[in-house]
Design an enzyme around this catalytic site. Structure first.
Site, PDB file in Angstrom:
ATOM      1  N   LEU A  54       0.887  -1.160   0.000  1.00 43.39           N
ATOM      2  CA  LEU A  54       0.000   0.000   0.000  1.00 43.39           C
ATOM      3  C   LEU A  54       0.927   1.212   0.000  1.00 43.39           C
ATOM      4  O   LEU A  54       1.859   1.266   0.807  1.00 43.39           O
ATOM      5  CB  LEU A  54      -0.896   0.018   1.239  1.00 43.39           C
ATOM      6  CG  LEU A  54      -2.142  -0.882   1.229  1.00 43.39           C
ATOM      7  CD1 LEU A  54      -2.815  -0.855   2.591  1.00 43.39           C
ATOM      8  CD2 LEU A  54      -3.120  -0.458   0.147  1.00 43.39           C
ATOM      9  N   ASP A  55       0.678   2.186  -0.874  1.00 44.17           N
ATOM     10  CA  ASP A  55       1.608   3.296  -0.963  1.00 44.17           C
ATOM     11  C   ASP A  55       1.523   4.200   0.260  1.00 44.17           C
ATOM     12  O   ASP A  55       0.655   4.039   1.129  1.00 44.17           O
ATOM     13  CB  ASP A  55       1.417   4.077  -2.271  1.00 44.17           C
ATOM     14  CG  ASP A  55       0.060   4.757  -2.356  1.00 44.17           C
ATOM     15  OD1 ASP A  55      -0.320   5.452  -1.404  1.00 44.17           O
ATOM     16  OD2 ASP A  55      -0.615   4.608  -3.401  1.00 44.17           O
ATOM     17  N   LEU A  56       2.413   5.163   0.333  1.00 45.10           N
ATOM     18  CA  LEU A  56       2.578   6.014   1.512  1.00 45.10           C
ATOM     19  C   LEU A  56       1.271   6.651   1.961  1.00 45.10           C
ATOM     20  O   LEU A  56       0.963   6.694   3.159  1.00 45.10           O
ATOM     21  CB  LEU A  56       3.619   7.106   1.207  1.00 45.10           C
ATOM     22  CG  LEU A  56       3.889   8.127   2.315  1.00 45.10           C
ATOM     23  CD1 LEU A  56       4.605   7.477   3.487  1.00 45.10           C
ATOM     24  CD2 LEU A  56       4.714   9.299   1.771  1.00 45.10           C
TER      25      LEU A  56
END
Length: 234
Positions: free
Chosen positions: A103-105
Site C-alpha cells: 500500500l503506498d505512503l
C-alpha cells in the site's frame, strides 16, 4: 523432495521469493559451500544452505497477521529517507514477517504480513487473480468516470483488466466509490482514477480475497485464525 532455492528461503520465513532471488544474484546465498545459482533446486536435509555464511535455521511456525495500515507509513522493512515503516507497527509480534503486496505512503487499510512464502505467492501472483476491494473518496465527474473505470483500460502502455466500480455514497463535494480489482499493479487504483478524470482524496483497502478489514482500528494488528488463513489459500 527438491524445490527451488528461493521457495525454500521463503518457506523458512527468511525473505520473500523476490527478495531471495535478489540475495542469490548478489552472492549472499551458498549451497554446500558453493555460490548459489538463480533457479537452483535443493532438498532440505540433504543440502546445506547458508545466507551470509550462516546455515539457515529450521522453518518457524507459519503465521499471518492483518494490519490496518495508517497513512504516512511505507510498506517496506526500512527506508533510506527515514520515513516510518509498517514494520514499526508490528515490532512486538515475535516473528520475522514481510508484507504481502504493498500500500503506498498515502494509502491505508488492510495489509497482510506473513512468514508463509506459499501463502504470499498465492495472494500476489497474477495468475491467481485475488480480488482486492478499496473504498476511494474522489471528486470530479463521477458519472462519466464510471463508464471509463468499468471497462478495460490502458495506462502508460499497460493494459489493465476491467474493475468493478460502484458508488457507495455521494456527498456535496466528494463521492465514495467501491473499487474492486484483480491485478494489483503499482498504484493501480490511483492511476485508473486519474485517467478517468477523478481526483483521489482518500484510499483505503477494505478486503483481500475473502478477508475483510472489519472494525480493526487504524494502526492496530491481529493474528489471523487458521480458518481465515485457509480461506485465503482458496
Amino acid at each position: 523432495m527438491e524445490e527451488r532455492l528461493s521457495k525454500l528461503l521463503s518457506r523458512h520465513g527468511i525473505a520473500s521469493r523476490r527478495e531471495a532471488e535478489g540475495w542469490i544474484q548478489s552472492g549472499r546465498v551458498s549451497v554446500n559451500g558453493q555460490p548459489a545459482r538463480l533457479g537452483q533446486r535443493v532438498e532440505e536435509g540433504r543440502d546445506q544452505v547458508c545466507v551470509d555464511g550462516k546455515p539457515i535455521a529450521p522453518p518457524p511456525k507459519r503465521v499471518c497477521l492483518m494490519l490496518h495500515k495508517p497513512r504516512g507509513y511505507v510498506t517496506t522493512r526500512s527506508d533510506e529517507q527515514g520515513r516510518r515503516c509498517v514494520m514499526d507497527l508490528i515490532a512486538g509480534c515475535g516473528y520475522h514477517l514481510y508484507p504481502v503486496g504493498r500500500l503506498d505512503l498515502n494509502s491505508e487499510g488492510l495489509l497482510l504480513m506473513t512468514n508463509d512464502g506459499d501463502l504470499a505467492y498465492h495472494l500476489t501472483h497474477p495468475s491467481h487473480e485475488v480480488e482486492k476491494e478499496y473504498h476511494v473518496r474522489v471528486s470530479g465527474a463521477v458519472n462519466r468516470a464510471l463508464g471509463v473505470l468499468n471497462r478495460p483500460m490502458t495506462i502508460d502502455g499497460e493494459r489493465l483488466q476491467p474493475a468493478r466500480v460502484k458508488v457507495l455514497r455521494r456527498g456535496q463535494d466528494s463521492t465514495l466509490l467501491s473499487v474492486t480489482i484483480r491485478q494489483g499493479k503499482n498504484r493501480q487504483v490511483r492511476r485508473m482514477c486519474k485517467a478517468a478524470g477523478l481526483t483521489v482524496h482518500r484510499l483505503r483497502r477494505v478486503r483481500e480475497g475473502a478477508l475483510s478489514l472489519g472494525s480493526l482500528p487504524c494502526g492496530s494488528w491481529r493474528w489471523l485464525t487458521e480458518e481465515e488463513t485457509e480461506l485465503l489459500r482458496r
